[in-house]
Design a protein around this motif. Structure first.
Motif, PDB file in Angstrom:
ATOM      1  N   VAL A  10      46.331 -51.495  -7.240  1.00 49.36           N
ATOM      2  CA  VAL A  10      47.128 -51.871  -8.401  1.00 49.36           C
ATOM      3  C   VAL A  10      48.597 -51.665  -8.044  1.00 49.36           C
ATOM      4  CG1 VAL A  10      47.676 -51.326 -10.808  1.00 49.36           C
ATOM      5  CG2 VAL A  10      45.332 -51.184 -10.019  1.00 49.36           C
ATOM      6  N   ILE A  11      49.414 -52.694  -8.323  1.00 47.03           N
ATOM      7  CA  ILE A  11      50.853 -52.539  -8.175  1.00 47.03           C
ATOM      8  C   ILE A  11      51.467 -52.596  -9.563  1.00 47.03           C
ATOM      9  CG2 ILE A  11      50.945 -53.424  -5.819  1.00 47.03           C
ATOM     10  CD1 ILE A  11      51.895 -56.102  -6.892  1.00 47.03           C
ATOM     11  N   THR A  12      52.503 -51.784  -9.778  1.00 49.76           N
ATOM     12  CA  THR A  12      53.118 -51.727 -11.101  1.00 49.76           C
ATOM     13  C   THR A  12      54.639 -51.751 -10.999  1.00 49.76           C
ATOM     14  OG1 THR A  12      53.287 -49.310 -11.205  1.00 49.76           O
ATOM     15  CG2 THR A  12      51.218 -50.298 -11.981  1.00 49.76           C
ATOM     16  N   ALA A  13      55.239 -52.221 -12.067  1.00 48.71           N
ATOM     17  CA  ALA A  13      56.690 -52.152 -12.252  1.00 48.71           C
ATOM     18  C   ALA A  13      56.913 -51.672 -13.674  1.00 48.71           C
ATOM     19  CB  ALA A  13      57.324 -53.518 -12.036  1.00 48.71           C
ATOM     20  N   ALA A  14      57.653 -50.590 -13.818  1.00 42.55           N
ATOM     21  CA  ALA A  14      57.931 -50.036 -15.146  1.00 42.55           C
ATOM     22  C   ALA A  14      59.403 -49.657 -15.222  1.00 42.55           C
ATOM     23  CB  ALA A  14      57.055 -48.822 -15.410  1.00 42.55           C
ATOM     24  N   GLY A  15      59.999 -49.923 -16.368  1.00 40.24           N
ATOM     25  CA  GLY A  15      61.405 -49.571 -16.566  1.00 40.24           C
ATOM     26  C   GLY A  15      62.111 -50.607 -17.403  1.00 40.24           C
ATOM     27  N   VAL A  16      63.310 -50.998 -16.948  1.00 40.65           N
ATOM     28  CA  VAL A  16      64.148 -51.942 -17.680  1.00 40.65           C
ATOM     29  C   VAL A  16      64.683 -52.977 -16.704  1.00 40.65           C
ATOM     30  CG1 VAL A  16      66.238 -52.168 -19.082  1.00 40.65           C
ATOM     31  CG2 VAL A  16      64.828 -50.122 -19.288  1.00 40.65           C
ATOM     32  N   TRP A  17      64.596 -54.253 -17.087  1.00 40.94           N
ATOM     33  CA  TRP A  17      65.182 -55.333 -16.304  1.00 40.94           C
ATOM     34  C   TRP A  17      66.154 -56.088 -17.204  1.00 40.94           C
ATOM     35  CZ3 TRP A  17      66.300 -56.705 -11.647  1.00 40.94           C
ATOM     36  CH2 TRP A  17      66.753 -57.998 -11.410  1.00 40.94           C
ATOM     37  N   GLN A  18      67.412 -56.063 -16.870  1.00 38.44           N
ATOM     38  CA  GLN A  18      68.493 -56.698 -17.619  1.00 38.44           C
ATOM     39  C   GLN A  18      68.401 -56.391 -19.114  1.00 38.44           C
ATOM     40  OE1 GLN A  18      68.498 -60.816 -16.374  1.00 38.44           O
ATOM     41  NE2 GLN A  18      69.521 -60.294 -14.458  1.00 38.44           N
ATOM     42  N   GLY A  19      68.198 -55.102 -19.405  1.00 37.57           N
ATOM     43  CA  GLY A  19      68.175 -54.622 -20.778  1.00 37.57           C
ATOM     44  C   GLY A  19      66.859 -54.769 -21.508  1.00 37.57           C
ATOM     45  N   LYS A  20      65.853 -55.361 -20.885  1.00 36.86           N
ATOM     46  CA  LYS A  20      64.546 -55.555 -21.535  1.00 36.86           C
ATOM     47  C   LYS A  20      63.499 -54.669 -20.873  1.00 36.86           C
ATOM     48  CE  LYS A  20      65.591 -60.226 -22.883  1.00 36.86           C
ATOM     49  NZ  LYS A  20      65.480 -61.603 -22.533  1.00 36.86           N
ATOM     50  N   ARG A  21      62.647 -54.092 -21.698  1.00 39.46           N
ATOM     51  CA  ARG A  21      61.581 -53.199 -21.224  1.00 39.46           C
ATOM     52  C   ARG A  21      60.583 -53.957 -20.367  1.00 39.46           C
ATOM     53  NH1 ARG A  21      59.480 -49.327 -19.283  1.00 39.46           N
ATOM     54  NH2 ARG A  21      57.768 -48.199 -20.164  1.00 39.46           N
ATOM     55  N   VAL A  22      60.190 -53.338 -19.238  1.00 39.18           N
ATOM     56  CA  VAL A  22      59.218 -53.931 -18.326  1.00 39.18           C
ATOM     57  C   VAL A  22      58.048 -52.968 -18.179  1.00 39.18           C
ATOM     58  CG1 VAL A  22      58.798 -54.625 -15.934  1.00 39.18           C
ATOM     59  CG2 VAL A  22      60.980 -55.154 -17.007  1.00 39.18           C
ATOM     60  N   ASP A  23      56.833 -53.492 -18.313  1.00 37.49           N
ATOM     61  CA  ASP A  23      55.618 -52.732 -18.062  1.00 37.49           C
ATOM     62  C   ASP A  23      54.601 -53.725 -17.507  1.00 37.49           C
ATOM     63  OD1 ASP A  23      53.837 -50.673 -17.889  1.00 37.49           O
ATOM     64  OD2 ASP A  23      53.335 -50.661 -20.021  1.00 37.49           O
ATOM     65  N   TRP A  24      54.626 -53.932 -16.193  1.00 41.79           N
ATOM     66  CA  TRP A  24      53.845 -54.979 -15.536  1.00 41.79           C
ATOM     67  C   TRP A  24      52.933 -54.363 -14.488  1.00 41.79           C
ATOM     68  CZ3 TRP A  24      53.637 -56.484 -10.404  1.00 41.79           C
ATOM     69  CH2 TRP A  24      53.004 -57.707 -10.138  1.00 41.79           C
ATOM     70  N   SER A  25      51.754 -54.966 -14.313  1.00 39.29           N
ATOM     71  CA  SER A  25      50.856 -54.529 -13.244  1.00 39.29           C
ATOM     72  C   SER A  25      50.014 -55.715 -12.777  1.00 39.29           C
ATOM     73  CB  SER A  25      49.941 -53.390 -13.710  1.00 39.29           C
ATOM     74  OG  SER A  25      49.049 -53.843 -14.715  1.00 39.29           O
ATOM     75  N   ALA A  26      49.526 -55.603 -11.549  1.00 37.29           N
ATOM     76  CA  ALA A  26      48.641 -56.623 -10.979  1.00 37.29           C
ATOM     77  C   ALA A  26      47.553 -55.919 -10.178  1.00 37.29           C
ATOM     78  CB  ALA A  26      49.416 -57.580 -10.088  1.00 37.29           C
ATOM     79  N   LEU A  27      46.353 -56.473 -10.224  1.00 40.04           N
ATOM     80  CA  LEU A  27      45.195 -55.903  -9.537  1.00 40.04           C
ATOM     81  C   LEU A  27      44.781 -56.817  -8.397  1.00 40.04           C
ATOM     82  CD1 LEU A  27      42.771 -53.860  -9.447  1.00 40.04           C
ATOM     83  CD2 LEU A  27      41.598 -55.425 -11.009  1.00 40.04           C
ATOM     84  N   PHE A  28      44.521 -56.215  -7.234  1.00 38.39           N
ATOM     85  CA  PHE A  28      44.023 -56.947  -6.066  1.00 38.39           C
ATOM     86  C   PHE A  28      42.725 -56.295  -5.615  1.00 38.39           C
ATOM     87  CE2 PHE A  28      48.597 -57.325  -6.160  1.00 38.39           C
ATOM     88  CZ  PHE A  28      48.773 -58.693  -6.032  1.00 38.39           C
ATOM     89  N   GLY A  29      41.829 -57.082  -5.022  1.00 38.38           N
ATOM     90  CA  GLY A  29      40.522 -56.581  -4.599  1.00 38.38           C
ATOM     91  C   GLY A  29      40.583 -55.536  -3.507  1.00 38.38           C
ATOM     92  N   ASN A  30      41.592 -55.621  -2.640  1.00 33.34           N
ATOM     93  CA  ASN A  30      41.767 -54.646  -1.570  1.00 33.34           C
ATOM     94  C   ASN A  30      43.193 -54.766  -1.013  1.00 33.34           C
ATOM     95  OD1 ASN A  30      41.733 -56.748   0.479  1.00 33.34           O
ATOM     96  ND2 ASN A  30      39.502 -56.803   0.223  1.00 33.34           N
ATOM     97  N   PRO A  31      43.613 -53.835  -0.162  1.00 35.76           N
ATOM     98  CA  PRO A  31      44.979 -53.879   0.367  1.00 35.76           C
ATOM     99  C   PRO A  31      45.308 -55.162   1.129  1.00 35.76           C
ATOM    100  CG  PRO A  31      44.032 -51.713   0.736  1.00 35.76           C
ATOM    101  CD  PRO A  31      42.932 -52.599   0.224  1.00 35.76           C
ATOM    102  N   CYS A  32      44.341 -55.729   1.820  1.00 34.07           N
ATOM    103  CA  CYS A  32      44.559 -56.967   2.565  1.00 34.07           C
ATOM    104  C   CYS A  32      44.930 -58.109   1.613  1.00 34.07           C
ATOM    105  CB  CYS A  32      43.312 -57.314   3.372  1.00 34.07           C
ATOM    106  SG  CYS A  32      43.445 -58.855   4.313  1.00 34.07           S
ATOM    107  N   GLU A  33      44.217 -58.224   0.499  1.00 30.75           N
ATOM    108  CA  GLU A  33      44.529 -59.267  -0.481  1.00 30.75           C
ATOM    109  C   GLU A  33      45.918 -59.077  -1.075  1.00 30.75           C
ATOM    110  OE1 GLU A  33      41.551 -59.663  -3.498  1.00 30.75           O
ATOM    111  OE2 GLU A  33      39.961 -60.050  -2.042  1.00 30.75           O
TER     112      GLU A  33
END
Length: 157
Positions: A121-144
């Protein structure tokens, strides 16, 4: 006997005051409540909208339960900085996609990977240009994940 006890207590109190440098006037002043100055309104420190993120790569099926393997900070405004190894390039890349993290991942990867289920799982959390960010993506394995994010510097850490 009572006189000696009271005298000893008075001497002990006087000694303590002398050691701390406090006078009888200081004790009386300290006992009085002090008036707090009025709170000043918070002033903006920058003309730029804040862009500060924490980026993570973790092992697990959800962002909430993943064990974080790596994490960096990335601040893009007013200038690129943080613990990200390529902060300037990552900020430039995020500006080109207008902060849309989903646009960073390729739809199709040409990297050959096994079908082993080892979720990342990769995530991004915080603020981007004044807007709240809470994003994540799931991959089957590190290679993918590496195949999908091969052209991205944002999650290259």
């Amino acid at each position: 006997m009572r006189y000696i006890h009271n005298t000893v207590a008075a001497v002990a109190t006087a000694s303590a005051l002398l050691l701390t440098g406090t006078t009888a006037t200081g004790v009386a002043q300290a006992a009085q409540p002090t008036q707090q100055p009025a709170q000043q309104p918070v002033q903006a420190k920058s003309l730029y909208a804040p862009s500060a993120l924490v980026l993570t790569i973790g092992m697990g099926e959800t962002a909430a339960t993943a064990t974080v393997q790596r994490a960096v900070t990335l601040t893009c405004a007013p200038r690129p900085e943080g613990t990200h190894p390529s902060a300037a390039a990552a900020c430039t890349e995020l500006r080109t996609v207008d902060g849309q993290f989903t646009a960073l991942a390729k739809k199709e990867s040409h990297k050959m990977c096994t079908r082993q289920w080892n979720p990342v799982v990769i995530t991004a959390a915080g603020v981007w240009q004044g807007k709240r960010v809470d994003w994540s993506a799931l991959f089957g394995n590190p290679c993918e994940m590496e195949g999908s994010m091969a052209d991205s510097t944002v999650f290259s850490f």
